[in-house]
Motif scaffolding. Structure first.
Motif, mmCIF file in Angstrom:
data_model
loop_
_atom_site.group_PDB
_atom_site.id
_atom_site.type_symbol
_atom_site.label_atom_id
_atom_site.label_comp_id
_atom_site.label_asym_id
_atom_site.label_seq_id
_atom_site.Cartn_x
_atom_site.Cartn_y
_atom_site.Cartn_z
ATOM 1 N N LYS A 131 26.661 -49.071 -5.658
ATOM 2 C CA LYS A 131 27.529 -47.898 -5.629
ATOM 3 C C LYS A 131 26.795 -46.761 -4.914
ATOM 4 N N PRO A 132 27.522 -45.880 -4.237
ATOM 5 C CA PRO A 132 26.894 -44.699 -3.645
ATOM 6 C C PRO A 132 26.339 -43.804 -4.764
ATOM 7 N N PRO A 133 25.341 -42.957 -4.441
ATOM 8 C CA PRO A 133 24.782 -42.733 -3.100
ATOM 9 C C PRO A 133 23.641 -43.694 -2.783
ATOM 10 N N PHE A 134 23.475 -43.987 -1.486
ATOM 11 C CA PHE A 134 22.353 -44.767 -0.994
ATOM 12 C C PHE A 134 22.222 -44.526 0.497
ATOM 13 N N LEU A 135 21.108 -44.951 1.062
ATOM 14 C CA LEU A 135 20.890 -44.865 2.503
ATOM 15 C C LEU A 135 21.321 -46.177 3.147
ATOM 16 N N CYS A 136 21.825 -46.117 4.362
ATOM 17 C CA CYS A 136 22.147 -47.337 5.099
ATOM 18 C C CYS A 136 21.583 -47.244 6.514
ATOM 19 N N LEU A 137 20.842 -48.263 6.908
ATOM 20 C CA LEU A 137 20.349 -48.395 8.272
ATOM 21 C C LEU A 137 21.280 -49.355 8.994
ATOM 22 N N VAL A 138 22.041 -48.833 9.951
ATOM 23 C CA VAL A 138 23.003 -49.639 10.713
ATOM 24 C C VAL A 138 22.380 -49.979 12.063
ATOM 25 N N VAL A 139 22.146 -51.270 12.304
ATOM 26 C CA VAL A 139 21.474 -51.680 13.530
ATOM 27 C C VAL A 139 22.226 -52.855 14.150
ATOM 28 N N SER A 140 22.820 -52.608 15.325
ATOM 29 C CA SER A 140 23.590 -53.668 15.983
ATOM 30 C C SER A 140 23.423 -53.583 17.492
ATOM 31 N N GLY A 141 24.194 -54.408 18.196
ATOM 32 C CA GLY A 141 24.111 -54.414 19.651
ATOM 33 C C GLY A 141 24.588 -53.123 20.281
ATOM 34 N N GLY A 142 25.494 -52.431 19.605
ATOM 35 C CA GLY A 142 26.036 -51.207 20.192
ATOM 36 C C GLY A 142 25.716 -49.938 19.425
ATOM 37 N N HIS A 143 25.094 -50.062 18.239
ATOM 38 C CA HIS A 143 24.926 -48.889 17.387
ATOM 39 C C HIS A 143 23.599 -48.926 16.635
ATOM 40 N N THR A 144 23.004 -47.756 16.467
ATOM 41 C CA THR A 144 21.837 -47.595 15.606
ATOM 42 C C THR A 144 21.964 -46.252 14.890
ATOM 43 N N PHE A 145 22.110 -46.306 13.567
ATOM 44 C CA PHE A 145 22.312 -45.106 12.754
ATOM 45 C C PHE A 145 21.484 -45.167 11.477
ATOM 46 N N ILE A 146 21.083 -44.011 10.992
ATOM 47 C CA ILE A 146 20.670 -43.864 9.603
ATOM 48 C C ILE A 146 21.748 -43.023 8.939
ATOM 49 N N VAL A 147 22.381 -43.587 7.917
ATOM 50 C CA VAL A 147 23.530 -42.943 7.284
ATOM 51 C C VAL A 147 23.273 -42.743 5.794
ATOM 52 N N TYR A 148 23.522 -41.532 5.330
ATOM 53 C CA TYR A 148 23.506 -41.270 3.900
ATOM 54 C C TYR A 148 24.924 -41.489 3.386
ATOM 55 N N VAL A 149 25.090 -42.491 2.535
ATOM 56 C CA VAL A 149 26.404 -42.807 1.979
ATOM 57 C C VAL A 149 26.578 -41.987 0.705
ATOM 58 N N LYS A 150 27.314 -40.891 0.806
ATOM 59 C CA LYS A 150 27.495 -39.971 -0.327
ATOM 60 C C LYS A 150 28.430 -40.572 -1.370
#
Length: 340
Positions: A131-150
């Motif tokens: 369940k939120p909150p947590f951090l998510c590292l999104v790493v793919s062929g088209g995207h790289t993000f660090i996201v805070y999932v509130k």
């Protein structure tokens, strides 16, 4: 007892045509994926027009297979979820238009889903209690993000790539050393035979308190190294190149992710996207997570790829909010996380 919500989800943002049936955002009854990798491999990458045509050919069959596997009919479905961006516009439109047709014909609510939000939501399927909150590292062929999932559907982008995505850099380096497409799994495999400290490739330094990424520099450094070795007529150890490049990329990803967790004072980081399958990323992040008392969560490999189950999960949480898309919405190839 509350009614189970069954979402029929469709994903067609790039080169996988996928349909799934997901219950309550967590339980997958089916997740059918028709991949085009074999078709695009001979071109050295995804050809948008070819991808769109193959989606058109596959989508009806894939949706029907998803329902059959789930042992349901269209009448059993409560809502339809579909990816509407980001991605290749022609590919997205195939899924969007098909979903609109189903929604109109069946009289079922239609929910539009951000592809990146889908990748994040794959962790809700894999980790039932997450369940939120947590951090998510999104790493793919088209995207790289660090996201805070509130919260469900609420995100704060803390860092992102300023140029190439990590997966894109993998593909370009793989092509340069003759591994072909798709580059990520091939570099990961070859790197196991190499010395990760053999060549020191640079990491971007923004000289500021930034959690952003840049991978064009390390990609260019690899290309320059290969050119110099060829000019000197010296033998290139491809395994060492792969391992050293991968270390430079993964160290950058992991250090920023751990830093973000400390800033937000969270003790959970989930990883999402195609590169989340990378064995060196998993190993390195788990080691650093253990040192810093941060739990590291990964979806299983099939949920790291582009798939409709993750879209069904994200659609469920939007359904709970009463979010329903109008039938005149369009695909948005450059859709930002958090936009509607």
């Amino acid at each position: 007892m509350e009614k189970d919500i069954k979402i029929l989800a469709i994903e067609s943002s790039c080169d996988e045509t996928s349909a799934a049936v997901v219950i309550n955002g967590r339980k997958v009854l089916s997740n059918v994926i028709s991949s085009q990798i074999a078709i695009h491999t001979k071109f050295g990458g995804v050809v948008p027009e070819v991808a769109s045509r193959k989606h058109i050919e596959a989508i009806a069959t894939v949706v029907n297979e998803a329902l059959i596997e789930a042992k349901l009919t269209f009448n059993d479905i409560d809502a339809i979820g579909v990816t509407y961006g980001p991605g290749l516009v022609g590919a997205l439109l195939v899924g969007v238009q098909y979903a609109k047709g189903l929604s109109y014909a069946l009289g079922k609510p239609l929910i539009r889903v951000n592809h990146i939000e889908g990748h994040i939501s794959a962790n809700f399927i894999q980790h039932k209690d997450l369940k939120p909150p947590f951090l998510c590292l999104v790493v793919s062929g088209g995207h790289t993000f660090i996201v805070y999932v509130k919260d469900y559907g609420e995100f704060e982008v803390m860092g992102q790539t300023r140029d190439d995505a990590a997966g894109e850099a993998y593909d370009k380096v793989a092509r340069a050393i003759g591994l072909g497409y798709p580059g990520g799994p091939k570099i990961d495999k070859l790197a196991k035979e190499g010395n990760e400290n053999a060549i020191k490739f640079p990491r971007a330094n923004f000289h500021e308190e930034s959690l952003d990424f840049s991978f064009s520099g390390v990609k260019s450094a690899v290309l320059n190294y290969l050119n110099k070795m060829e000019m000197k007529n010296e033998e290139i150890n491809k395994a060492d190149v792969a391992a050293s490049f991968q270390k430079a990329v993964v160290d950058f990803l992991v250090s920023n992710a751990i830093k973000a967790c400390k800033i937000k004072k969270v003790d959970k980081i989930a990883v999402a996207g195609g590169v989340a399958s990378n064995s060196f990323l998993r190993k390195t992040l788990q080691e650093e997570g253990s040192i810093n008392n941060i739990a590291v969560l990964f979806p299983e490999p099939i949920l790291c790829t582009d798939n409709a189950a993750m879209i069904g999960s994200a659609a469920y949480f939007e359904y709970l909010k009463g979010t329903e898309a109008p039938l005149d919405f369009n695909a948005i190839p450059n859709l930002k996380l958090g936009e509607r």
